[in-house]
Scaffold this motif. Structure first.
Motif, PDB file in Angstrom:
ATOM      1  N   LEU A 372      24.436  38.801  71.712  1.00 40.02           N
ATOM      2  CA  LEU A 372      23.078  39.340  71.644  1.00 40.02           C
ATOM      3  C   LEU A 372      22.460  39.469  73.025  1.00 40.02           C
ATOM      4  O   LEU A 372      21.837  40.478  73.351  1.00 40.02           O
ATOM      5  CB  LEU A 372      22.214  38.441  70.751  1.00 40.02           C
ATOM      6  CG  LEU A 372      20.747  38.855  70.577  1.00 40.02           C
ATOM      7  CD1 LEU A 372      20.635  40.201  69.875  1.00 40.02           C
ATOM      8  CD2 LEU A 372      19.969  37.777  69.815  1.00 40.02           C
ATOM      9  N   ARG A 373      22.626  38.451  73.852  1.00 45.40           N
ATOM     10  CA  ARG A 373      22.008  38.506  75.178  1.00 45.40           C
ATOM     11  C   ARG A 373      22.630  39.596  76.051  1.00 45.40           C
ATOM     12  O   ARG A 373      22.050  40.019  77.048  1.00 45.40           O
ATOM     13  CB  ARG A 373      22.084  37.145  75.859  1.00 45.40           C
ATOM     14  CG  ARG A 373      23.453  36.729  76.309  1.00 45.40           C
ATOM     15  CD  ARG A 373      23.409  35.514  77.225  1.00 45.40           C
ATOM     16  NE  ARG A 373      24.731  35.249  77.752  1.00 45.40           N
ATOM     17  CZ  ARG A 373      25.448  34.167  77.489  1.00 45.40           C
ATOM     18  NH1 ARG A 373      24.966  33.212  76.713  1.00 45.40           N
ATOM     19  NH2 ARG A 373      26.654  34.030  78.017  1.00 45.40           N
ATOM     20  N   ALA A 374      23.850  40.053  75.668  1.00 52.46           N
ATOM     21  CA  ALA A 374      24.513  41.147  76.388  1.00 52.46           C
ATOM     22  C   ALA A 374      24.195  42.506  75.768  1.00 52.46           C
ATOM     23  O   ALA A 374      24.753  43.520  76.197  1.00 52.46           O
ATOM     24  CB  ALA A 374      26.019  40.925  76.401  1.00 52.46           C
ATOM     25  N   GLY A 375      23.321  42.533  74.753  1.00 52.22           N
ATOM     26  CA  GLY A 375      22.892  43.803  74.169  1.00 52.22           C
ATOM     27  C   GLY A 375      23.584  44.187  72.882  1.00 52.22           C
ATOM     28  O   GLY A 375      23.317  45.269  72.341  1.00 52.22           O
ATOM     29  N   VAL A 376      24.474  43.340  72.366  1.00 48.00           N
ATOM     30  CA  VAL A 376      25.178  43.657  71.120  1.00 48.00           C
ATOM     31  C   VAL A 376      24.274  43.330  69.936  1.00 48.00           C
ATOM     32  O   VAL A 376      23.805  42.197  69.818  1.00 48.00           O
ATOM     33  CB  VAL A 376      26.490  42.853  71.010  1.00 48.00           C
ATOM     34  CG1 VAL A 376      27.200  43.178  69.699  1.00 48.00           C
ATOM     35  CG2 VAL A 376      27.396  43.147  72.204  1.00 48.00           C
ATOM     36  N   PRO A 377      24.013  44.285  69.035  1.00 50.64           N
ATOM     37  CA  PRO A 377      23.209  43.983  67.847  1.00 50.64           C
ATOM     38  C   PRO A 377      23.865  42.875  67.036  1.00 50.64           C
ATOM     39  O   PRO A 377      25.096  42.864  66.866  1.00 50.64           O
ATOM     40  CB  PRO A 377      23.194  45.308  67.078  1.00 50.64           C
ATOM     41  CG  PRO A 377      23.550  46.349  68.085  1.00 50.64           C
ATOM     42  CD  PRO A 377      24.454  45.685  69.075  1.00 50.64           C
ATOM     43  N   ALA A 378      23.052  41.936  66.539  1.00 46.25           N
ATOM     44  CA  ALA A 378      23.598  40.753  65.881  1.00 46.25           C
ATOM     45  C   ALA A 378      22.955  40.537  64.519  1.00 46.25           C
ATOM     46  O   ALA A 378      21.731  40.564  64.383  1.00 46.25           O
ATOM     47  CB  ALA A 378      23.376  39.510  66.745  1.00 46.25           C
ATOM     48  N   LEU A 379      23.814  40.327  63.537  1.00 48.67           N
ATOM     49  CA  LEU A 379      23.373  39.997  62.185  1.00 48.67           C
ATOM     50  C   LEU A 379      23.948  38.632  61.836  1.00 48.67           C
ATOM     51  O   LEU A 379      25.160  38.454  61.811  1.00 48.67           O
ATOM     52  CB  LEU A 379      23.872  41.048  61.184  1.00 48.67           C
ATOM     53  CG  LEU A 379      23.436  40.866  59.730  1.00 48.67           C
ATOM     54  CD1 LEU A 379      21.924  41.063  59.589  1.00 48.67           C
ATOM     55  CD2 LEU A 379      24.188  41.833  58.825  1.00 48.67           C
ATOM     56  N   GLN A 380      23.080  37.655  61.609  1.00 43.46           N
ATOM     57  CA  GLN A 380      23.538  36.324  61.217  1.00 43.46           C
ATOM     58  C   GLN A 380      23.339  36.146  59.722  1.00 43.46           C
ATOM     59  O   GLN A 380      22.269  36.434  59.188  1.00 43.46           O
ATOM     60  CB  GLN A 380      22.766  35.235  61.961  1.00 43.46           C
ATOM     61  CG  GLN A 380      23.243  33.822  61.618  1.00 43.46           C
ATOM     62  CD  GLN A 380      22.453  32.752  62.339  1.00 43.46           C
ATOM     63  OE1 GLN A 380      21.639  33.035  63.215  1.00 43.46           O
ATOM     64  NE2 GLN A 380      22.680  31.496  61.978  1.00 43.46           N
ATOM     65  N   LEU A 381      24.371  35.671  59.054  1.00 45.48           N
ATOM     66  CA  LEU A 381      24.313  35.446  57.615  1.00 45.48           C
ATOM     67  C   LEU A 381      24.220  33.954  57.341  1.00 45.48           C
ATOM     68  O   LEU A 381      25.103  33.178  57.703  1.00 45.48           O
ATOM     69  CB  LEU A 381      25.542  36.051  56.933  1.00 45.48           C
ATOM     70  CG  LEU A 381      25.712  37.563  57.150  1.00 45.48           C
ATOM     71  CD1 LEU A 381      26.932  38.077  56.405  1.00 45.48           C
ATOM     72  CD2 LEU A 381      24.461  38.326  56.723  1.00 45.48           C
ATOM     73  N   HIS A 382      23.138  33.570  56.695  1.00 41.39           N
ATOM     74  CA  HIS A 382      22.821  32.185  56.399  1.00 41.39           C
ATOM     75  C   HIS A 382      22.551  32.095  54.901  1.00 41.39           C
ATOM     76  O   HIS A 382      22.822  33.032  54.156  1.00 41.39           O
ATOM     77  CB  HIS A 382      21.607  31.744  57.229  1.00 41.39           C
ATOM     78  CG  HIS A 382      21.587  30.298  57.585  1.00 41.39           C
ATOM     79  ND1 HIS A 382      21.345  29.317  56.655  1.00 41.39           N
ATOM     80  CD2 HIS A 382      21.755  29.664  58.772  1.00 41.39           C
ATOM     81  CE1 HIS A 382      21.381  28.138  57.237  1.00 41.39           C
ATOM     82  NE2 HIS A 382      21.630  28.304  58.531  1.00 41.39           N
ATOM     83  N   SER A 383      22.015  30.982  54.450  1.00 44.01           N
ATOM     84  CA  SER A 383      21.649  30.807  53.043  1.00 44.01           C
ATOM     85  C   SER A 383      20.215  30.328  52.961  1.00 44.01           C
ATOM     86  O   SER A 383      19.746  29.590  53.837  1.00 44.01           O
ATOM     87  CB  SER A 383      22.543  29.776  52.354  1.00 44.01           C
ATOM     88  OG  SER A 383      23.896  30.112  52.434  1.00 44.01           O
ATOM     89  N   GLU A 384      19.525  30.712  51.913  1.00 44.46           N
ATOM     90  CA  GLU A 384      18.159  30.260  51.688  1.00 44.46           C
ATOM     91  C   GLU A 384      18.183  28.982  50.847  1.00 44.46           C
ATOM     92  O   GLU A 384      18.689  28.981  49.722  1.00 44.46           O
ATOM     93  CB  GLU A 384      17.358  31.343  50.964  1.00 44.46           C
ATOM     94  CG  GLU A 384      15.895  31.029  50.771  1.00 44.46           C
ATOM     95  CD  GLU A 384      15.101  31.007  52.079  1.00 44.46           C
ATOM     96  OE1 GLU A 384      13.915  30.646  52.025  1.00 44.46           O
ATOM     97  OE2 GLU A 384      15.664  31.360  53.139  1.00 44.46           O
ATOM     98  N   PRO A 385      17.652  27.869  51.374  1.00 43.02           N
ATOM     99  CA  PRO A 385      17.642  26.630  50.590  1.00 43.02           C
ATOM    100  C   PRO A 385      16.842  26.805  49.300  1.00 43.02           C
ATOM    101  O   PRO A 385      16.003  27.706  49.195  1.00 43.02           O
ATOM    102  CB  PRO A 385      16.961  25.620  51.528  1.00 43.02           C
ATOM    103  CG  PRO A 385      17.082  26.214  52.887  1.00 43.02           C
ATOM    104  CD  PRO A 385      17.053  27.700  52.700  1.00 43.02           C
ATOM    105  N   PRO A 386      17.093  25.976  48.317  1.00 46.02           N
ATOM    106  CA  PRO A 386      16.321  26.056  47.075  1.00 46.02           C
ATOM    107  C   PRO A 386      14.832  25.950  47.345  1.00 46.02           C
ATOM    108  O   PRO A 386      14.406  25.342  48.338  1.00 46.02           O
ATOM    109  CB  PRO A 386      16.824  24.842  46.279  1.00 46.02           C
ATOM    110  CG  PRO A 386      18.159  24.523  46.844  1.00 46.02           C
ATOM    111  CD  PRO A 386      18.103  24.913  48.284  1.00 46.02           C
ATOM    112  N   GLU A 387      14.038  26.547  46.475  1.00 47.57           N
ATOM    113  CA  GLU A 387      12.590  26.548  46.651  1.00 47.57           C
ATOM    114  C   GLU A 387      12.082  25.122  46.798  1.00 47.57           C
ATOM    115  O   GLU A 387      12.438  24.221  46.030  1.00 47.57           O
ATOM    116  CB  GLU A 387      11.916  27.215  45.460  1.00 47.57           C
ATOM    117  CG  GLU A 387      10.419  27.410  45.648  1.00 47.57           C
ATOM    118  CD  GLU A 387       9.791  28.214  44.522  1.00 47.57           C
ATOM    119  OE1 GLU A 387       8.559  28.341  44.500  1.00 47.57           O
ATOM    120  OE2 GLU A 387      10.538  28.707  43.661  1.00 47.57           O
TER     121      GLU A 387
END
Length: 462
Positions: A372-387
Motif C-alpha cells: 500500500l505504501r508503494a501505491g498498490v491498491p489493497a483490500l484486506q479481508l477480515h471478519s466482523e465479530p458477533p454483535e
C-alpha cells in the motif's frame, strides 16, 4: 478445462465443490497441532512446508519456499511483582496497604532482557492523550489492550512507543478480555525494543489499577534473546502468464504461546480454499494470480516486506491481504482508501447474496502495508465479530486462540468470497494509490504521531 463449459456452469461447479471442501479445516488442524509457529522458529519452518503441500494440492503451480533474513526473538522467563510504595517501605507504618505480591506475566516479542523497578502508573487505554497527561519518567506504564469506541483503534506498538518517548522504563500490556489470559504481541518490527515489555491478564490489570492509585512500585525481570535468524515465504501462481498480477497474501505464523487458530490459521485456511476455487476457474482469470503464505507477520510484517522487495510492484495490480477472514460469520472488507476497491467488494458480495461490513480507512498494521505504501491498491479481508463483541483481538494473541474457536463453515464461505473477489480483480483495472492522499488519510486518523513513535512512518514521506 473441459471444452464447451460456459462460465456460469464452470462457476457453479467450482462453488458446488467448495461447499464440501474441508482442506481449510484440515490445514488449520495441521498447523495448530504444531508446538508453535513463532517467526523464525523450527515450528514456523514446518508450517511453511505444510502450507506448500496444501497450496500445491489445491492447484497452485510452481509453489516454492523462499527464505529471508530476520531477527529471531526467543522467550525466556518473566517475573513481575508489585512492591510497597517507597514511603511505606521506609517506615513500615502502612506496610499492609500495598503488600508485595507476584503476578503472572509474559514478555512481549522483541522485549530486551532486563531488570527494572519503578513507580506503577496506570495510563488507562494508552491513548496519546492519556499518555501525554501521565508522569512516566522512570515509571512502569500500564495500558489496556483495547481502545474506547468512537475513536480509531490504537495499536500496541503506538502505545509502547509513546510510553517510551515519555520516559517509561518498562511497559505492561493488560488484556481487557477476562479469563486469566496475558496477551502477547511485538513491541517493535524486527529489532530489539528499548525497554522491557510484558503482558498481563485482565484480572491482574484490575489489581494493578488499584495498586497504582495507592502509589505502589513494581519490578519486572525479563529473560529473552534476539539473534540473527531466517524465515520463509511460500508462493506460486495461477492463471495466464501476464506481465501484471493480483497478489493474495496471508500469514501462517503465530505467537509461541498459542495454537494461532484464529490468527491467522483461519486466514491461510481461507486462502487454501480460495486457491482450489480459483484453480477450477483458471480460464476466467484475465491476469496472473500469485498466492503467498508469508512468515513473520506477527513480529513485523517481515514476510510481506520480503515479498515487496522481490516483486516488481508496478506490475502488481492489487494486493488482497487475508488477515482475519474465516473467523466469524460475516466478512469485513477494508479498502484502505480505495473507492474502486470498496465498490468492487460491494458488487461482488451483493451478487453472491452475502452480507459484508466495509471499513474504508487505511492502517499500517498488517501484510498489505509494504504494498500500500508503494501505491498498490489493497483490500484486506477480515471478519466482523458477533454483535456486541469487544473491540480488539478477542482470543487472539493469547493461549485461548485454539482450534475449537473455528467454524469450518466460515472457512468455506469466506474462501468462496475471496475467490470471487480475486477473480473480479483480475478483470478490473484499479487506480494506483497516491502517496500524498494516503499520507493525508493517515494524518486525518491521527496515525502519524503513533507511527513515528513505533518507528514505522516511512522515511521517504519526510
Amino acid at each position: 478445462m473441459e471444452a464447451g463449459i460456459d462460465i456460469d456452469e464452470r462457476l457453479e461447479r467450482a462453488l458446488g465443490r467448495a461447499w464440501t471442501d474441508d482442506r481449510g479445516w484440515e490445514l488449520v488442524t495441521r498447523l495448530t497441532e504444531l508446538p508453535h509457529r513463532m517467526g523464525g522458529s523450527s515450528g514456523e519452518r514446518r508450517a511453511a512446508e505444510i502450507v506448500r503441500e496444501t497450496l500445491s494440492d489445491a492447484g497452485l503451480e510452481g509453489v516454492s519456499i523462499q527464505e529471508f533474513p530476520m531477527q529471531y526473538w526467543e522467550r525466556g522467563t518473566t517475573e513481575f511483582a508489585v512492591l510497597p510504595a517507597e514511603s511505606e517501605a521506609d517506615d513500615g507504618s502502612n506496610a499492609e496497604t500495598t503488600p508485595q505480591r507476584s503476578f503472572e506475566a509474559i514478555a512481549l516479542p522483541y522485549s530486551p532482557a532486563g531488570d527494572v523497578e519503578g513507580p506503577l502508573v496506570d495510563v488507562g487505554y494508552g491513548t496519546p492523550e492519556e499518555l501525554a497527561e501521565a508522569d512516566l519518567q522512570g515509571a512502569i506504564a500500564v495500558a489496556s489492550t483495547t481502545t474506547p469506541r468512537g475513536q480509531r483503534f490504537v495499536h500496541r506498538m503506538e502505545k509502547f512507543g509513546h510510553a517510551v518517548a515519555a520516559g517509561a522504563e518498562a511497559f505492561v500490556f493488560a488484556n481487557h478480555i477476562p479469563g486469566q489470559l496475558p496477551p502477547t504481541g511485538a513491541l517493535k518490527f524486527d529489532a530489539e525494543a528499548a525497554v522491557p515489555g510484558v503482558g498481563v491478564s485482565a484480572e491482574t490489570h484490575d489489581w494493578l489499577t488499584d495498586y497504582a492509585e495507592r502509589g505502589a512500585r513494581a519490578r519486572i525481570r525479563v529473560d529473552a534473546s534476539t539473534e540473527d535468524g531466517s524465515s520463509q515465504n511460500v508462493h506460486g501462481t495461477l492463471g495466464p502468464d501476464t506481465d501484471d498480477e493480483v497478489l493474495v497474501v496471508a500469514h501462517y505464523d503465530a505467537h509461541d504461546i498459542t495454537e494461532g487458530a484464529l490468527d491467522n490459521g483461519c486466514g491461510i485456511a481461507t486462502v487454501a480454499g480460495a486457491t482450489a476455487v480459483l484453480s477450477a476457474l483458471e480460464a476466467d482469470l484475465d491476469c496472473r494470480v500469485r498466492i503467498a503464505g508469508v512468515g513473520c507477520e506477527e513480529i513485523g510484517l517481515l514476510g510481506a516486506e520480503a515479498m515487496a522487495d522481490e516483486l516488481a510492484l508496478e506490475s502488481v495490480r492489487a494486493v488482497v491481504n487475508v488477515d482475519g477472514a474465516g473467523r466469524f460469520r460475516n466478512l469485513r472488507a477494508l479498502s484502505h482508501g480505495s473507492e474502486p476497491l470498496e465498490e468492487l467488494a460491494e458488487d461482488v458480495t451483493t451478487a453472491a447474496g452475502q452480507p459484508i461490513v466495509h471499513e474504508p480507512d487505511p492502517h499500517p498494521f498488517s501484510d498489505h502495508w509494504p504494498f500500500l505504501r508503494a501505491g498498490v491498491p489493497a483490500l484486506q479481508l477480515h471478519s466482523e465479530p458477533p454483535e456486541g463483541g469487544e473491540r480488539g483481538r478477542g482470543w487472539g494473541h493469547t493461549t485461548a486462540d485454539t482450534r475449537d474457536k473455528v467454524d469450518r463453515r466460515n472457512l468455506r464461505e469466506h474462501a468462496v468470497l475471496t475467490a470471487l473477489l480475486v477473480r473480479a480483480l483480475t478483470q478490473t483495472e484499479v487506480p494506483r494509490v497516491d502517496a500524498t492522499v494516503l499520507q493525508e488519510r493517515l494524518r486525518e486518523q491521527e496515525y502519524e504521531p503513533g507511527m513515528r513513535a513505533a518507528e514505522i512512518w516511512p522515511d521517504s514521506w519526510d
